[in-house]
Design a protein around this motif. Structure first.
Motif, short mmCIF file in Angstrom:
data_model
loop_
_atom_site.label_atom_id
_atom_site.label_comp_id
_atom_site.label_asym_id
_atom_site.label_seq_id
_atom_site.Cartn_x
_atom_site.Cartn_y
_atom_site.Cartn_z
N VAL A 109 0.86 -1.18 0.00
CA VAL A 109 0.00 0.00 0.00
C VAL A 109 0.89 1.23 0.00
CG1 VAL A 109 -0.18 0.03 2.54
CG2 VAL A 109 -1.91 1.20 1.16
N GLY A 110 0.49 2.24 -0.76
CA GLY A 110 1.24 3.49 -0.82
C GLY A 110 0.37 4.66 -0.45
N LEU A 111 0.98 5.68 0.10
CA LEU A 111 0.29 6.92 0.44
C LEU A 111 1.02 8.07 -0.21
CD1 LEU A 111 -1.11 8.01 3.89
CD2 LEU A 111 0.36 9.56 2.59
N VAL A 112 0.29 8.90 -0.94
CA VAL A 112 0.87 10.09 -1.55
C VAL A 112 0.35 11.30 -0.80
CG1 VAL A 112 1.07 11.46 -3.65
CG2 VAL A 112 0.96 8.96 -3.80
N THR A 113 1.24 12.06 -0.20
CA THR A 113 0.79 13.21 0.57
C THR A 113 0.15 14.22 -0.37
OG1 THR A 113 2.98 14.24 0.39
CG2 THR A 113 2.56 12.92 2.34
N GLY A 114 -0.99 14.75 0.07
CA GLY A 114 -1.73 15.69 -0.74
C GLY A 114 -2.76 15.05 -1.64
N ALA A 115 -2.73 13.71 -1.75
CA ALA A 115 -3.70 13.03 -2.61
C ALA A 115 -5.10 13.09 -2.01
CB ALA A 115 -3.29 11.57 -2.82
N HIS A 116 -5.18 13.17 -0.69
CA HIS A 116 -6.46 13.28 0.00
C HIS A 116 -6.35 14.38 1.05
CE1 HIS A 116 -7.60 9.47 -1.84
NE2 HIS A 116 -6.45 8.97 -1.42
N ALA A 117 -7.46 14.93 1.42
CA ALA A 117 -7.47 16.00 2.41
C ALA A 117 -7.01 15.49 3.77
CB ALA A 117 -8.88 16.58 2.53
N VAL A 118 -6.26 16.32 4.47
CA VAL A 118 -5.88 16.03 5.84
C VAL A 118 -7.08 16.31 6.74
CG1 VAL A 118 -4.35 16.74 7.73
CG2 VAL A 118 -3.47 16.58 5.40
N ASP A 119 -7.36 15.41 7.69
CA ASP A 119 -8.53 15.62 8.53
C ASP A 119 -8.26 16.67 9.61
OD1 ASP A 119 -7.17 14.39 10.65
OD2 ASP A 119 -8.32 12.53 10.57
N ALA A 120 -9.26 16.91 10.44
CA ALA A 120 -9.16 17.97 11.44
C ALA A 120 -8.06 17.72 12.45
CB ALA A 120 -10.51 18.13 12.15
N ASN A 121 -7.63 16.46 12.59
CA ASN A 121 -6.58 16.13 13.54
C ASN A 121 -5.20 16.01 12.89
OD1 ASN A 121 -8.30 15.89 15.87
ND2 ASN A 121 -9.08 13.98 15.00
N GLY A 122 -5.12 16.35 11.60
CA GLY A 122 -3.83 16.36 10.93
C GLY A 122 -3.43 15.06 10.26
N TRP A 123 -4.33 14.08 10.22
CA TRP A 123 -4.01 12.78 9.64
C TRP A 123 -4.49 12.69 8.19
CZ3 TRP A 123 -1.17 8.74 11.37
CH2 TRP A 123 -0.83 8.70 12.73
N GLN A 124 -3.70 12.02 7.36
CA GLN A 124 -4.11 11.67 6.01
C GLN A 124 -4.10 10.15 5.88
OE1 GLN A 124 -2.03 13.58 2.71
NE2 GLN A 124 -2.47 11.83 1.39
N TYR A 125 -5.14 9.58 5.25
CA TYR A 125 -5.31 8.13 5.17
C TYR A 125 -5.28 7.67 3.72
CZ TYR A 125 -6.91 8.71 10.00
OH TYR A 125 -6.98 9.03 11.35
N ALA A 126 -4.73 6.48 3.50
CA ALA A 126 -4.75 5.83 2.20
C ALA A 126 -5.29 4.42 2.39
CB ALA A 126 -3.35 5.77 1.59
N PHE A 127 -6.19 4.01 1.50
CA PHE A 127 -6.90 2.74 1.67
C PHE A 127 -6.51 1.75 0.58
CE2 PHE A 127 -9.34 6.13 3.52
CZ PHE A 127 -9.73 5.63 4.75
N ASP A 128 -6.26 0.51 0.99
CA ASP A 128 -5.89 -0.54 0.05
C ASP A 128 -7.09 -1.44 -0.23
OD1 ASP A 128 -4.01 -1.95 -1.54
OD2 ASP A 128 -3.82 -3.47 0.00
N SER A 129 -7.03 -2.15 -1.34
CA SER A 129 -8.03 -3.18 -1.62
C SER A 129 -7.97 -4.25 -0.54
CB SER A 129 -7.75 -3.82 -2.99
OG SER A 129 -8.50 -5.01 -3.15
N ASN A 130 -9.11 -4.77 -0.16
CA ASN A 130 -9.16 -5.85 0.84
C ASN A 130 -9.25 -7.22 0.20
OD1 ASN A 130 -8.96 -4.32 3.24
ND2 ASN A 130 -11.12 -3.75 3.09
N THR A 131 -9.01 -7.29 -1.13
CA THR A 131 -9.02 -8.58 -1.83
C THR A 131 -7.80 -8.72 -2.72
OG1 THR A 131 -10.37 -7.67 -3.64
CG2 THR A 131 -11.55 -8.72 -1.81
N ASP A 132 -6.64 -8.32 -2.21
CA ASP A 132 -5.42 -8.45 -3.03
C ASP A 132 -4.22 -8.97 -2.24
OD1 ASP A 132 -4.92 -6.19 -1.51
OD2 ASP A 132 -4.10 -5.02 -3.18
N GLY A 133 -4.46 -9.51 -1.06
CA GLY A 133 -3.38 -10.12 -0.28
C GLY A 133 -3.30 -11.60 -0.60
#
Length: 269
Positions: free
Chosen positions: A5-29
């Motif tokens: 799984v990869g996270l690109v900063t700026g790809a999603h909005a940072v939440d009110a607590n300063g966290w940014q989240y990236a979500f992976d497929s749950n059917t690719d392990g």
């Protein structure tokens, strides 16, 4: 890869607590005999749910959510008797993985002791050269399987055959394969690098009050294990004032099973 799984900063909005989240497929392990599934009543230990990042005035905090314990998963027949997490890579160069590594711009973090990393200490490294451990961990080797995307027996090929959907968080396979120039990519651990600083754990499986105190949302991911740590950001030259510009990538060491090997021999790559 078995999953990543990869996270690109700026790809999603940072939440009110300063966290940014990236979500992976749950059917690719990929999980051996169970393909992208799991034994009845169990979770797929090789499936990553996602990762998150937060930057404070002094630290960078990274959280990884998955089903595998930090100590790895027992796996008979592989070196060390277990399959563990690969190392985490940070790339702030704006280049794909291979060009960044070749130009000396790749950073890496060894956060799991139970792997075959080429560096000894847990912590952050610069000038990282990456390696594969597929040969010793019974994984998606280039010659036998075609690595990441190199044919029907590759990681992506077998996820599709197992009925899964490949995901890389905020990334695509183009990042790894340098836009298709190296479809057999299978690098997943640090081979060498210059040690910069250590890491401090906030969580090593169960979500802790220390992690929640940072504003981390415990309900974002579905994995059973949350591994979170921080490092001093003064150890890294941040390219934009106050912003960690770049991306983080984590993968687990590649793992196949005897059943998948048997199937692979009867298929055309």
């Amino acid at each position: 890869m078995n999953d990543s799984v990869g996270l690109v900063t700026g790809a999603h909005a940072v939440d009110a607590n300063g966290w940014q989240y990236a979500f992976d497929s749950n059917t690719d392990g990929m999980n051996g005999n169970y393909w992208v599934g799991s034994a009845p009543g169990q979770r797929n230990p090789y499936d990553l749910s996602g990762m998150a990042i937060k930057e404070t005035a002094t630290s960078v905090i990274i959280a990884i959510n998955a089903n595998m314990p930090l100590t790895g998963q027992a796996e008979a027949g592989v070196t060390g008797g277990q399959v563990g997490y690969g190392d985490l890579f940070l790339n702030m160069s704006g280049k794909n993985f291979l060009p960044a590594m070749q130009s000396g711009d790749l950073f890496g973090i060894r956060f799991a002791s139970a792997n075959a990393s080429g560096v000894q200490q847990l912590g952050l490294y610069s000038g990282v050269q990456a390696k594969t451990v597929t040969e010793i961990k019974d994984g998606y080797t280039v010659q036998t399987y075609g690595g990441l995307t190199g044919g029907n027996n590759s990681y992506e090929g077998q996820v599709a055959q197992g009925g899964g959907t490949v995901g890389y968080g905020d990334l695509t396979s183009n990042y790894f394969t340098n836009n298709g120039q190296n479809k057999t990519f299978n690098l997943n651990e640090i081979a060498s690098g210059k040690y910069l600083t250590g890491i401090s754990f906030l969580s090593q499986g169960a979500i802790t009050q220390e992690l929640l105190a940072t504003g981390y949302s415990a309900g974002k991911f579905s994995g059973s294990q949350t591994i979170a740590f921080k490092f001093d950001k003064s150890a890294v030259s941040i390219p934009e004032p106050g912003t960690l510009a770049g991306l983080a990538l984590v993968g687990m060491t590649l793992a196949t099973s005897k059943l998948r090997k048997h199937n692979a021999k009867s298929q055309t790559a």
